[in-house]
Design a protein around this motif. Structure first.
Motif, PDB file in Angstrom:
ATOM      1  N   TYR A  34      13.125   2.996 -12.471  1.00  0.00           N
ATOM      2  CA  TYR A  34      12.305   1.840 -12.096  1.00  0.00           C
ATOM      3  C   TYR A  34      12.894   1.141 -10.869  1.00  0.00           C
ATOM      4  O   TYR A  34      12.174   0.737  -9.951  1.00  0.00           O
ATOM      5  N   ILE A  35      14.229   1.013 -10.886  1.00  0.00           N
ATOM      6  CA  ILE A  35      14.925   0.318  -9.798  1.00  0.00           C
ATOM      7  C   ILE A  35      14.768   1.053  -8.464  1.00  0.00           C
ATOM      8  O   ILE A  35      14.753   0.433  -7.392  1.00  0.00           O
ATOM      9  N   GLU A  36      14.608   2.386  -8.549  1.00  0.00           N
ATOM     10  CA  GLU A  36      14.474   3.221  -7.352  1.00  0.00           C
ATOM     11  C   GLU A  36      13.405   2.701  -6.389  1.00  0.00           C
ATOM     12  O   GLU A  36      13.477   2.943  -5.188  1.00  0.00           O
ATOM     13  N   GLN A  37      12.394   2.001  -6.901  1.00  0.00           N
ATOM     14  CA  GLN A  37      11.302   1.562  -6.024  1.00  0.00           C
ATOM     15  C   GLN A  37      11.790   0.613  -4.934  1.00  0.00           C
ATOM     16  O   GLN A  37      11.094   0.395  -3.940  1.00  0.00           O
ATOM     17  N   LEU A  38      13.003   0.063  -5.096  1.00  0.00           N
ATOM     18  CA  LEU A  38      13.545  -0.797  -4.038  1.00  0.00           C
ATOM     19  C   LEU A  38      13.673  -0.037  -2.720  1.00  0.00           C
ATOM     20  O   LEU A  38      13.623  -0.641  -1.644  1.00  0.00           O
ATOM     21  N   SER A  39      13.814   1.296  -2.811  1.00  0.00           N
ATOM     22  CA  SER A  39      13.986   2.075  -1.583  1.00  0.00           C
ATOM     23  C   SER A  39      12.737   2.045  -0.702  1.00  0.00           C
ATOM     24  O   SER A  39      12.810   2.328   0.492  1.00  0.00           O
ATOM     25  N   GLU A  40      11.572   1.672  -1.291  1.00  0.00           N
ATOM     26  CA  GLU A  40      10.332   1.553  -0.486  1.00  0.00           C
ATOM     27  C   GLU A  40      10.398   0.394   0.502  1.00  0.00           C
ATOM     28  O   GLU A  40       9.667   0.369   1.486  1.00  0.00           O
ATOM     29  N   VAL A  41      11.230  -0.610   0.203  1.00  0.00           N
ATOM     30  CA  VAL A  41      11.198  -1.845   0.987  1.00  0.00           C
ATOM     31  C   VAL A  41      11.981  -1.660   2.284  1.00  0.00           C
ATOM     32  O   VAL A  41      13.106  -1.162   2.269  1.00  0.00           O
ATOM     33  N   ASP A  42      11.355  -2.081   3.393  1.00  0.00           N
ATOM     34  CA  ASP A  42      12.035  -2.021   4.678  1.00  0.00           C
ATOM     35  C   ASP A  42      12.993  -3.211   4.780  1.00  0.00           C
ATOM     36  O   ASP A  42      12.569  -4.366   4.869  1.00  0.00           O
ATOM     37  N   THR A  43      14.285  -2.940   4.735  1.00  0.00           N
ATOM     38  CA  THR A  43      15.270  -4.021   4.802  1.00  0.00           C
ATOM     39  C   THR A  43      16.129  -3.928   6.055  1.00  0.00           C
ATOM     40  O   THR A  43      17.219  -4.491   6.099  1.00  0.00           O
TER      41      THR A  43
ATOM     42  N   TYR B 304       8.696  -6.447  -6.248  1.00  0.00           N
ATOM     43  CA  TYR B 304      10.047  -5.876  -6.308  1.00  0.00           C
ATOM     44  C   TYR B 304      11.056  -6.788  -7.018  1.00  0.00           C
ATOM     45  O   TYR B 304      12.230  -6.443  -7.125  1.00  0.00           O
ATOM     46  N   ALA B 307      12.764  -5.292 -10.224  1.00  0.00           N
ATOM     47  CA  ALA B 307      13.713  -4.229  -9.873  1.00  0.00           C
ATOM     48  C   ALA B 307      14.990  -4.813  -9.266  1.00  0.00           C
ATOM     49  O   ALA B 307      16.104  -4.417  -9.627  1.00  0.00           O
ATOM     50  N   TYR B 374      21.886   0.652  -4.324  1.00  0.00           N
ATOM     51  CA  TYR B 374      21.349  -0.237  -5.352  1.00  0.00           C
ATOM     52  C   TYR B 374      21.747  -1.702  -5.149  1.00  0.00           C
ATOM     53  O   TYR B 374      20.892  -2.545  -4.902  1.00  0.00           O
ATOM     54  N   LYS B 377      21.172  -3.066  -1.527  1.00  0.00           N
ATOM     55  CA  LYS B 377      19.721  -3.034  -1.286  1.00  0.00           C
ATOM     56  C   LYS B 377      19.043  -4.184  -2.051  1.00  0.00           C
ATOM     57  O   LYS B 377      18.187  -4.890  -1.500  1.00  0.00           O
TER      58      LYS B 377
END
Lengths: 92, 493
Positions: A34-43, B304, B307, B374, B377
């Motif tokens: 579930y946490i993996e979806q953070l990788s979608e965000v452009d940071t 988000y 998460a 993780y 991020k």
């Protein structure tokens, strides 16, 4: 995601039985999935936030503010001798 | 005196001499004796100690006059260190722990003359949304005892909702004051991060935790916050230059003329309970009638928040809970073979399943090779979530949302799947990540279960959300509804 549950448990200093490890493995995988979806965000260029407000940590005067309360502070220890904490032998 | 009285009602009775603090304390002790077995809201009560505090309060009133909370009973979540009685955080790892000092907020309540009624049930280490992970067993919702009261401050919520106490303290890391307040039909305030000292509050996630009141109405929440707020040199994250607020005056508002309320589209979504949505939409319509302007806004990174939270909170928890090493305090296993065996077996025996899950999640997200992907991020996403709010508050004074997407669920309904449980905090978590103040108040019923309306304000503007909530409360009667099974009016209509 394949998570080495026993390794993470050892890092956390928690013993896990094989049954517990078998149950926790898929649960952790689901949470991390579930946490993996953070990788979608452009940071790109975004600063990390560790603390909600940008306040500077205030300094206080370095003075003694409490009395000697050793007995009260040690009262909840599982094992004491002569005011010292007792643990299993560390060096043979 | 009626048990379903507000703190300010009780204060008037005490001031006019109609009741004494001892009589008030006895009334609630009797209700606890009658109803606690059914609810399991309190995990520790010392009736003699409560009556002694009440007697001392009556004596103080007679001799020196009344202090801000003189003689008013307030229950305390088991996460606050108190020098009298056990402090367990509802965990077996603290099975014989007596705190050597009072938490800062407990000292402040005592100095204001409050009578501390006992320790309330909670999810172990505040990790949960249903008060089902407590080492003392589940707590039940007074509106339907087959259902959870929310969590983690579920014991405080159930105790106030069933009038076993007129008010309680809770803590809120991802919604743990606001969500149980919503699910039990009471009012709960999470102040701005840094407004209230965390010293002596057992740490879960240090950059998110904040203490606050759970009460029958908005003014009572302000009365308690006025006492517990303020800088404490003993907590480095307690803010010394926080803007001062007139807490009580903020609650005099009777209309919303000129108030700009933001309605974020991300908090009104498919999948939420239809009656919850209807109640909150109706509440916003009422706010319009009171003079407010409703403005559609967007908080684009909302999706988000859960998460990011489930990286940041477990990471901080895994660090905070490393202190339970069974050396200075806490449970120790029998006959440890060596130091490592002592640590690993004591912690296995002492921590419950949910706490272990969170410690392991945190240890994983902080571990070498995964930290950047993780933890770092999640901290960057946290910045974006905070910026969403800052931009929204350039346009509006306050934001209104549902507190929880669903009303109270059945005991055991979500315990099999941790992730489903985590998603029940979807509307409260972003507020903690951004460090903002949030308040939940009753605004209707869904399937005869209470629904909460959440107000979110800019940092340090608790006065704005208190005024909005007070005006709404003045115009409606949702805060007066009380559960029939516990001598309430039972009016879930």
């Amino acid at each position: 995601m394949d998570i080495d549950v026993k390794k993470v448990a050892m890092l956390s200093r928690i013993r896990l039985t094989d049954d517990e490890a078998a149950e926790l493995g898929p649960q952790l995988a689901s949470i991390i999935g579930y946490i993996e979806q953070l990788s979608e965000v452009d940071t790109d260029g975004v600063e990390p936030t560790a603390h909600p407000h940008d306040a500077a940590m205030p300094l206080r005067a370095n003075v003694v503010s409490n009395s000697n309360r050793r007995d009260a502070l040690q009262a909840s220890s599982p094992k004491l001798e002569s005011g010292l904490y007792v643990v299993p032998k560390v060096i043979e | 005196m009626m048990p379903y009285s507000s703190l300010s009602d009780i204060q008037s009775r005490l001031n006019s001499g109609k009741s004494t603090a001892v009589e008030v304390a006895q009334l609630y002790l009797d209700r606890i004796a009658a109803y606690n077995d059914e609810l399991n809201a309190f995990v520790h009560i010392d009736a003699a100690d409560v009556l002694a505090q009440a007697q001392a309060s009556d004596a103080h009133r007679a001799e020196h006059g009344a202090r801000a909370l003189e003689g008013l009973p307030i229950a305390i979540k088991d996460i606050f260190c108190t020098s009298n009685g056990p402090t367990r955080c509802c965990s077996n790892i603290l099975d014989d722990f007596h705190a050597p000092y009072d938490a800062h907020v407990i000292s402040q309540l005592k100095a204001a003359g409050a009578v501390l009624v006992g320790k309330t049930n909670m999810d172990e280490f505040a990790m949960g949304s249903s008060t089902e992970t407590s080492a003392f067993g589940v707590c039940r919702n007074p509106w339907d005892t087959d259902r959870i009261p929310g969590g983690s401050s579920g014991g405080s919520a159930a105790a106030v909702a069933a009038a076993l106490t007129p008010a309680a303290l809770g803590t809120d890391t991802g919604g743990s004051i606001r969500q149980p307040a919503a699910l039990t039909g009471i009012t709960g305030l999470k102040p701005t991060y840094g407004r209230v000292s965390r010293r002596g509050i057992i740490a879960f996630a240090s950059s998110l935790d904040q203490a606050g009141p759970m009460t029958r109405n908005v003014k009572d929440a302000a009365m308690i916050t006025a006492v517990i707020a303020g800088h404490d040199a003993g907590d480095a994250t307690s803010v010394s230059d926080a803007p001062a607020i007139d807490w009580l005056a903020a609650c005099d508002a009777q209309d919303m003329k000129g108030l700009k309320i933001g309605k974020p589209s991300e908090y009104f979504v498919d999948g939420m309970d239809a009656e919850v949505r209807e109640s909150v939409e109706a509440a916003l319509k009422q706010c319009q009638d009171l003079g407010a302007e409703i403005i559609d806004i967007s908080l684009p990174h909302t999706k988000y928040a859960v998460a990011a939270y489930y990286v940041i909170a477990p990471s901080e928890a895994s660090a905070n809970l490393s202190r339970y090493d069974s050396v200075r305090f806490g449970h120790r296993c029998d006959d440890p073979e060596d130091l490592l065996d002592m640590y690993t077996r004591s912690r296995d025996e002492g921590f419950g399943a949910e706490v272990k899950r969170r410690i392991l999640t945190g240890a994983f997200t902080l571990s070498s090779g995964y930290y950047d992907a993780y933890y770092l991020k999640a901290q960057k996403v946290r910045t974006l979530i905070q910026q969403d709010f800052i931009q929204a508050f350039e346009q509006v004074d306050v934001i209104a949302t549902p507190t929880s997407p669903i009303p109270a669920f059945k005991l055991g309904e979500k315990t099999d799947d941790p992730l489903t449980m985590y998603l029940s905090d979807i509307f409260t978590i972003a507020v903690n990540l951004a460090g903002l103040p949030g308040l939940s108040q009753p605004c209707g019923f869904a399937n005869n279960l209470p629904v909460g309306l959440q107000w979110i304000g800019p940092a340090w503007r608790e006065d704005t959300i208190l005024s909005a909530a007070a005006a709404y409360e003045h115009a409606t009667d949702w805060s007066t509804k009380t559960p029939a099974g516990f001598n309430g009016n039972g009016d879930a209509s």
